[in-house]
Structure formats: C-alpha cells, structure tokens
Write a protein that holds these residues in place. Structure first.
Motif: not given
Length: 449
Positions: A373-378, A394-398, A429-434, A441-443
C-alpha cells in the motif's frame, strides 16, 4: 511586428505539433525559442517573459502579462498566410546556422531551488540529438511515441533527435489514458517509446502485461528525467523481454550524457552506463581536481563535451561556479570503474551523513516502494544532535496501509544505520511535472516540524 534577430519569443507548450513548428520557425528566423510549461501559473509566465526580455508570447491560454508585448495564439498564426514580402527570402530554406549562437532558453524544473534559464546553442542541440540517435541505435524508419512534456528538455530533445534522424515522432499528452496509448502504438506502428520513470510506473501499473504483445514491435524504450529504480527496471524486462531498454543520464545543462542498456548489461545498482557519443566524464576530489575513483574513493562527477549548455541566461557567476577546466560539475557523487562504467551514489545535496556514513535516499526508497500500500515515497535528511543527520521517510499510501508491517518489512531489508528514524504519511509526495521528487520542499517541511 518589430521582432529582430536574436530576440526571444516565448511559446506556451500545447503538447502538439504546432509547438514544434514554432520551435523550428524560431530557428529559421534566427530568434531565440523560449518554451513555457503548459498550464503554467500566470506569475510563472510573467517571470519567464521578464527574465528573458521576451518580445512576443505565443499562447492559447490567454495569459495577461505585466509587460507590454504582443501575444498571439497558434490559431492566429495558422490563419495568417505568408506573402511574398514576408521577410524570408528563398535562400533561407537552405540556411546554415551559426553553431555557437543561442538557439533556445530552457528552464530547469526547480527541484533544488529557483528554476534557472539555460542557454542552449545550435551545436549543443545537434550533439544531444546525436547522443540519442547513436545511443539507441535509432533506425531511419523509427516511429517514437513521446508522451512527455515538450516544454522540458528531455521530451523536446527526443523530438529533435527524430527530426535530425529523418524519422517519425508521435506526440501524446501523458500516459494516463492507457487505452489511447495502446491504440496509438497500434495505429502508427510505433517502434520506440520515450518515458520517465513515473510514466513507466503508471503505464505498467495500469496496462500490466498486456503491453507485452508489443515486445516484437518495439525495438527500444528509453527512460530519462529522473532516477530509475531497480523495481521498474525488472518490470520492464519482464514485460518487454525482446526490447532494448535504455536508461539515459543527463540534465538540461548537459543533455543525454550517459547511457545504459540495462536489459543486456549486468551491472550493480547505481550504474548509469558509459558516456554518450559526445560526452567525457571525470571524477573530482574535494580540491576540485580529477582523481582515480573507485567504490571506496568516490567524488563529484563532472562532464564535458559538445552537448554542454552555453551557460545560465544572464548569470555568468552561476555558470562559472559550475565549470572546471571545460568540465561541468554535476551534483552527483559517484565513481568510474575499471571498465569505464559510471556509477552514481546520490546527489551531494541529498546524501544523508549519518555518523559519517554516507546514505543515498534511493537506498531507502527502493525497498520502501515494495511495502504493501505504499504508492510513492521520498527520503530526506533529518537533523539529529547525536548523529548529525538521520533518514526520514515520507510515504504516500493507499488503502489498508499498515505502519507496523511496513516497519517490519524495512527492518529486514535495511541495516540499522539506514533504517528511517521517522516515517510520516503525507497526502502526496511533491514532484515536478516530469516526475522528479521535490526534496527541497520536503527538507523545508522537516525543518519546520
């Protein structure tokens, strides 16, 4: 309209052929092409136009500018038929460009600070296109699907390579509509794909192994723009067993400077391959001079070659700070092995110095993405009085995410020094458009906590 040679023309990216036509028109007219992100904020568009002293904005969104310059839509250009006295003599069609003249100003994605304008010359564009053509062994009849933003250097340069190669480029706006991507590959008999790691992950997740039916049709897939983790590599190899799989390393400042065909080259984690056609690499020690590097003696990677930028737009100080004897310093820590393969350990700014142990965020992010259920992380450094810095994840979860089970899984995958001392669930999780993680941002979020 009073636009002169070397003037800057800002063009909103509409992610279609018209945008590329405008790029070519600027080249022929000897203007300087300034791409603007699709759906960029009004303030960002104004900043770019002011910083580059643009003399015109071509757009479809209807931005109101704080500076008084002409703004025209793509439709207005299409409806305006050229006349015999349009200012372009017949011999212009065979124009030979001055190689060291600035062709365009590309803006970085701003993952580590404020976006900077990067001046790119004609010969730089040709060198990068050749790095792509020779690196992928692009055939003359290639048909490449490019769903990545054309306002960013990676997607735009893939199109330039196809144009220089005399082959075909098919433009799409992202990969979320998998049925449309699927139909496009069939309709145009696409023979190669250009993807970012995040686009590859989405495509593989939504389409799964159904894409494997194209493994005979697709001669290669190229990946770039951000770190490519081992999980995506393995999935691509499973779905496309007979397709060449390339990972490009580079930046807007030094495009497509290294390439690895990871399906056939069995190297350890962190390997980014060998230098591209026009690139040369060295590793710099702490005093800024080249060193004989190894896994035990890493340093800062630096690259030289015809694909380097001319410099940052109207910022000579920033340009000079990156250059050492014709080499451009990257932000990446790494080494070159005895066979000439280059390895990247992590960005100097992102390395976590835990009690003197250097930890790359990717060492923690790669296993973290395998947690249920972890969909993204940093992962970023968190200041600690005793240890200097410790890893914070940091985790983005479902749905059905279980923190206890995730910790148990990571404790079996990571040694004690690399185990994240703090795991925080965030909405996104903040990401750029690419697709690049916005670690800055996370720091900052860490410091404010």
């Amino acid at each position: 309209m009073g636009i002169n040679s070397r003037d800057r023309i800002a063009v909103e990216c509409m992610q279609n052929a018209d945008f590329l036509f405008m790029a070519m028109a600027c080249q022929i007219g000897e203007f300087i092409f300034v791409p603007v992100e699709k759906s960029a904020g009004r303030n960002r568009v104004n900043e770019i136009c002011c910083e580059t002293d643009a003399k015109m904005l071509i757009q479809d969104t209807g931005y109101e500018l704080s500076i008084n310059i002409p703004t025209l839509s793509f439709k207005q250009f299409a409806e305006n038929e050229p006349t015999d006295d349009a200012g372009f003599p017949e011999e212009t069609r065979g124009l030979t460009f001055e190689p060291d003249k600035i062709a365009e100003i590309l803006y970085t994605t701003g993952t580590t600070g404020r976006p900077k304008g990067i001046a790119v010359t004609n010969d730089c564009n040709v060198a990068i296109a050749e790095n792509i053509i020779f690196g992928t062994e692009m055939p003359p009849d290639n048909v490449e699907l490019v769903p990545l933003p054309l306002s960013h250097s990676h997607g735009l340069r893939t199109c330039y390579a196809g144009i220089l190669n005399g082959s075909t480029v098919v433009i799409k706006d992202g990969v979320m509509n998998v049925a449309d991507i699927y139909d496009t590959i069939r309709k145009y008999h696409v023979t190669s794909l250009d993807l970012s790691p995040s686009a590859a992950r989405v495509l593989l997740k939504l389409a799964g192994k159904k894409l494997s039916e194209f493994t005979e049709q697709l001669s290669y897939i190229e990946i770039g723009t951000a770190f490519l983790d081992e999980e995506i590599k393995a999935l691509l190899q499973e779905v496309f067993p007979r397709t060449r799989l390339y990972n490009f390393y580079g930046s807007t400042e030094a495009g497509r400077s290294c390439i690895l065909e990871f399906a056939s080259t069995q190297k350890g984690e962190g390997c980014i391959g060998k230098p591209s056609k026009h690139a040369r690499f060295v590793v710099l020690g702490e005093d800024g001079t080249p060193v004989d590097s190894s896994e035990e003696n890493m340093g800062l990677l630096a690259v030289s070659g015809e694909m380097l930028m001319k410099g940052y737009w109207r910022d000579q100080g920033a340009s000079d700070s990156l250059m050492v004897d014709g080499y451009l310093k990257t932000s990446d820590i790494g080494y070159i092995d005895c066979d000439g393969y280059i390895y990247v350990f992590g960005r100097a700014d992102d390395i976590i110095n835990y009690k003197g142990i250097k930890i790359s965020p990717e060492e923690i992010e790669t296993p973290a993405l395998k947690c249920d259920s972890v969909t993204d992380c940093a992962c970023v450094p968190l200041a600690d009085r005793m240890c200097g810095f410790v890893p914070k994840l940091y985790v983005q979860v479902g749905e059905n995410f279980d923190m206890r089970k995730s910790r148990e899984y990571l404790s079996g995958e990571l040694d004690q020094s690399r185990f994240p001392k703090n795991i925080e669930v965030i909405e996104r999780i903040p990401r750029t458009y690419n697709g690049k993680i916005q670690r800055k941002t996370l720091r900052e979020r860490c410091r404010k906590a």
